[in-house]
Design an enzyme around this catalytic site. Structure first.
Site, PDB file in Angstrom:
ATOM      1  N   LYS A  83     -20.117  23.610   5.490  1.00 46.74           N
ATOM      2  CA  LYS A  83     -18.692  23.322   5.641  1.00 46.74           C
ATOM      3  C   LYS A  83     -18.024  24.649   5.987  1.00 46.74           C
ATOM      4  CE  LYS A  83     -15.695  19.842   4.614  1.00 46.74           C
ATOM      5  NZ  LYS A  83     -15.819  18.383   4.569  1.00 46.74           N
ATOM      6  N   LYS A 186      -6.323   5.460   7.569  1.00 46.72           N
ATOM      7  CA  LYS A 186      -7.319   5.119   8.589  1.00 46.72           C
ATOM      8  C   LYS A 186      -8.475   4.312   7.976  1.00 46.72           C
ATOM      9  CE  LYS A 186      -7.750   9.452  10.002  1.00 46.72           C
ATOM     10  NZ  LYS A 186      -6.637  10.134   9.297  1.00 46.72           N
TER      11      LYS A 186
HETATM   12  N1  LIG Z   1     -11.614   9.299   7.773  1.00 46.21           N
HETATM   13  C1  LIG Z   1     -12.878   9.467   7.468  1.00 46.21           C
HETATM   14  O1  LIG Z   1     -13.781   9.297   8.289  1.00 46.21           O
HETATM   15  C2  LIG Z   1     -13.259   9.829   6.049  1.00 46.21           C
HETATM   16  C3  LIG Z   1     -14.617  10.080   5.774  1.00 46.21           C
HETATM   17  C4  LIG Z   1     -14.988  10.366   4.454  1.00 46.21           C
HETATM   18  C5  LIG Z   1     -14.022  10.427   3.478  1.00 46.21           C
HETATM   19  N2  LIG Z   1     -12.703  10.203   3.788  1.00 46.21           N
HETATM   20  C6  LIG Z   1     -11.724  10.266   2.704  1.00 46.21           C
HETATM   21  O2  LIG Z   1     -11.079   8.995   2.578  1.00 46.21           O
HETATM   22  C7  LIG Z   1      -9.726   9.200   2.156  1.00 46.21           C
HETATM   23  C8  LIG Z   1      -8.785   8.541   3.163  1.00 46.21           C
HETATM   24  O3  LIG Z   1      -9.013   9.109   4.432  1.00 46.21           O
HETATM   25  P1  LIG Z   1      -8.190   8.627   5.703  1.00 46.21           P
HETATM   26  O4  LIG Z   1      -8.878   9.221   6.881  1.00 46.21           O
HETATM   27  O5  LIG Z   1      -7.979   7.158   5.637  1.00 46.21           O
HETATM   28  O6  LIG Z   1      -6.825   9.400   5.463  1.00 46.21           O
HETATM   29  P2  LIG Z   1      -5.348   8.948   5.876  1.00 46.21           P
HETATM   30  O7  LIG Z   1      -4.537  10.162   5.712  1.00 46.21           O
HETATM   31  O8  LIG Z   1      -5.378   8.239   7.190  1.00 46.21           O
HETATM   32  O9  LIG Z   1      -4.967   7.849   4.778  1.00 46.21           O
HETATM   33  C9  LIG Z   1      -4.616   8.133   3.466  1.00 46.21           C
HETATM   34  C10 LIG Z   1      -3.552   7.130   3.071  1.00 46.21           C
HETATM   35  O10 LIG Z   1      -3.283   7.272   1.673  1.00 46.21           O
HETATM   36  C11 LIG Z   1      -1.887   7.194   1.491  1.00 46.21           C
HETATM   37  N3  LIG Z   1      -1.551   7.830   0.218  1.00 46.21           N
HETATM   38  C12 LIG Z   1      -1.412   9.145  -0.052  1.00 46.21           C
HETATM   39  N4  LIG Z   1      -1.065   9.325  -1.347  1.00 46.21           N
HETATM   40  C13 LIG Z   1      -1.008   8.099  -1.888  1.00 46.21           C
HETATM   41  C14 LIG Z   1      -0.715   7.619  -3.192  1.00 46.21           C
HETATM   42  N5  LIG Z   1      -0.421   8.452  -4.192  1.00 46.21           N
HETATM   43  N6  LIG Z   1      -0.733   6.291  -3.406  1.00 46.21           N
HETATM   44  C15 LIG Z   1      -1.035   5.426  -2.402  1.00 46.21           C
HETATM   45  N7  LIG Z   1      -1.312   5.822  -1.152  1.00 46.21           N
HETATM   46  C16 LIG Z   1      -1.308   7.139  -0.903  1.00 46.21           C
HETATM   47  C17 LIG Z   1      -1.296   7.850   2.709  1.00 46.21           C
HETATM   48  O11 LIG Z   1       0.052   7.469   2.916  1.00 46.21           O
HETATM   49  C18 LIG Z   1      -2.229   7.344   3.806  1.00 46.21           C
HETATM   50  O12 LIG Z   1      -1.755   6.112   4.358  1.00 46.21           O
HETATM   51  C19 LIG Z   1      -9.534  10.718   2.026  1.00 46.21           C
HETATM   52  O13 LIG Z   1      -9.797  11.078   0.693  1.00 46.21           O
HETATM   53  C20 LIG Z   1     -10.624  11.282   2.935  1.00 46.21           C
HETATM   54  O14 LIG Z   1     -11.021  12.573   2.530  1.00 46.21           O
HETATM   55  C21 LIG Z   1     -12.311   9.898   5.041  1.00 46.21           C
END
Ligand SMILES: NC(=O)c1ccc[n+]([C@@H]2O[C@H](COP(=O)([O-])OP(=O)(O)OC[C@H]3O[C@@H](n4cnc5c(N)ncnc54)[C@H](O)[C@@H]3O)[C@@H](O)[C@H]2O)c1
Length: 360
Positions: A83, A186
């Protein structure tokens, strides 16, 4: 924290290599952490973040790169764990020249480390970095990349949840169950779609009005609740944390009504020991780094030349891996988080050892 030894004289983190990169003209300050290349080149994203101190940046890169080694091992990838962090404010400090300077440092490692997106870096940034290095994934589809990794992240989370459902209720489906999603970003959005298609009822919450509006128009059958507290204390069978890290803490676990926790968020356990608390309450927790590996599987596929169907098949195997971990946890009498770590360590040791066979 020391890199070779900690203050108590023990091995600090066991990393193979930690590289500090600086380019004064662009203001680049980056640290690349390679935890292990036992299974192959280290793969992991680049986090662009305004850390309070250099020590905080080092601590983060050491933890994150170690986590990637475990995630990649259990995803069945021939990739080690690494990383990188860029110390700065992405809104102020990111520039073409800075990203390209960073790309040259990645290139200088000659393939020991492949980078990808993380917090603060996006697909277009990877396209810029790719102008200086071959060792980058998560590029745009136009540049031969895998595009938005949340597609297979959500698919993998759904597979992990199906495995947990089978372990708990005897059938690998969420049909007829009530699943609570915290965070319709997402990953959460795609997950909601898979669950509804499977016949589950979905209750969700998000702090973003745009996300809530998306739910109202796309899936009016989703029940929207005020906040995460309302979600976890409602009558749900499964809790899917899909927002930020630390979703499972000392306040949350005692009031959680779900029988299963499976979600996309990284680092769901707020601190070591929470996995035992979950077990004491009879809640099945599928380790985050196992079920959310679909994203790294998606970007890793770029190294071979991206093929979505091949990557999806690999992400579907998260079902089997999760089932295997849950069985191992039962057999060895440990929480699934411990069983997952053991399985990852076993693969790194057993497959990594094969390099000692001389090939001439
Ligand atoms: N996108 C990927 O491919 C991926 C891969 C592995 C892990 N992740 C993890 O999954 C999680 C989500 O990723 P993402 O890409 O969907 O991110 P994102 O930023 O698109 O979505 C996160 C969502 O959570 C909401 N949010 C934030 N705080 C909140 C709260 N207190 N209560 C309710 N909702 C809240 C935000 O408004 C947003 O809509 C993260 O922890 C990320 O590290 C993502």
């Amino acid at each position: 924290m020391g890199v070779f030894v900690s203050s108590d004289g023990t091995d600090a983190a066991g990393h193979e290599q930690v590289v500090f990169c600086q380019d004064r003209h662009t203001g680049l300050k980056a640290i690349i952490g390679i935890y292990s290349t036992a299974l192959g080149p280290a793969l992991g994203g680049t986090r662009f973040y305004p850390y309070e101190s250099e020590e905080a940046a080092v601590t983060d890169v050491l933890n994150l790169s170690r986590g990637m080694a475990y995630k990649n091992a259990l995803a069945g990838l021939d990739l080690g764990g690494g990383k990188a962090v860029i110390w700065g404010d992405p809104a102020l400090d990111k520039s073409e020249a800075l990203l390209r300077a960073y790309g040259r440092f990645v290139e200088s490692l000659r393939g020991r480390y492949y980078t990808a997106c993380d917090v603060g870096t996006y697909v277009p940034d990877m396209d810029v970095i790719a102008r200086e290095t071959r060792y980058v994934t998560g590029r745009s589809v136009e540049h031969g990349g895998a595009g938005d990794s949340s597609v297979l992240t959500a698919w993998g989370v759904f597979q992990g949840m199906r495995a947990a459902a089978e372990h708990t209720w005897g059938t690998p489906t969420l049909a007829g169950r009530r699943v609570g999603i915290a965070g319709l970003g997402k990953v959460g959005k795609y997950l909601a779609g898979h669950l509804i298609e499977d016949g589950a009822s979905v209750v969700a919450t998000d702090v973003s009005s745009a996300a809530l509006e998306w739910a109202r128009t796309t899936y009016p059958q989703i029940d929207l609740v005020e906040d995460t507290q309302a979600l976890i204390t409602s009558d749900i069978d499964v809790y899917a944390p899909c927002a930020l890290g630390g979703a499972l803490d000392d306040d949350t676990v005692p009031v959680l009504r779900a029988k299963i926790v499976t979600g996309g968020a990284n680092n769901q356990l707020a601190h070591p020991g929470i996995e035992k608390l979950l077990e004491e309450r009879g809640i099945l927790y599928t380790p985050d780094y196992v079920v959310n590996a679909g994203g790294v599987i998606q970007v890793a596929d770029e190294i071979e030349g991206f093929n979505f169907e091949r990557a999806k098949l690999r992400a579907t195997k998260i079902f089997d891996t999760t089932s295997q971990i849950l069985r191992l946890a039962d057999d060895e009498g440990v929480p699934p988080a411990v069983a997952a770590d053991r399985l990852a360590e076993r693969r790194m040791a057993e497959v990594g050892r094969l390099r000692s066979i001389y090939l001439g």
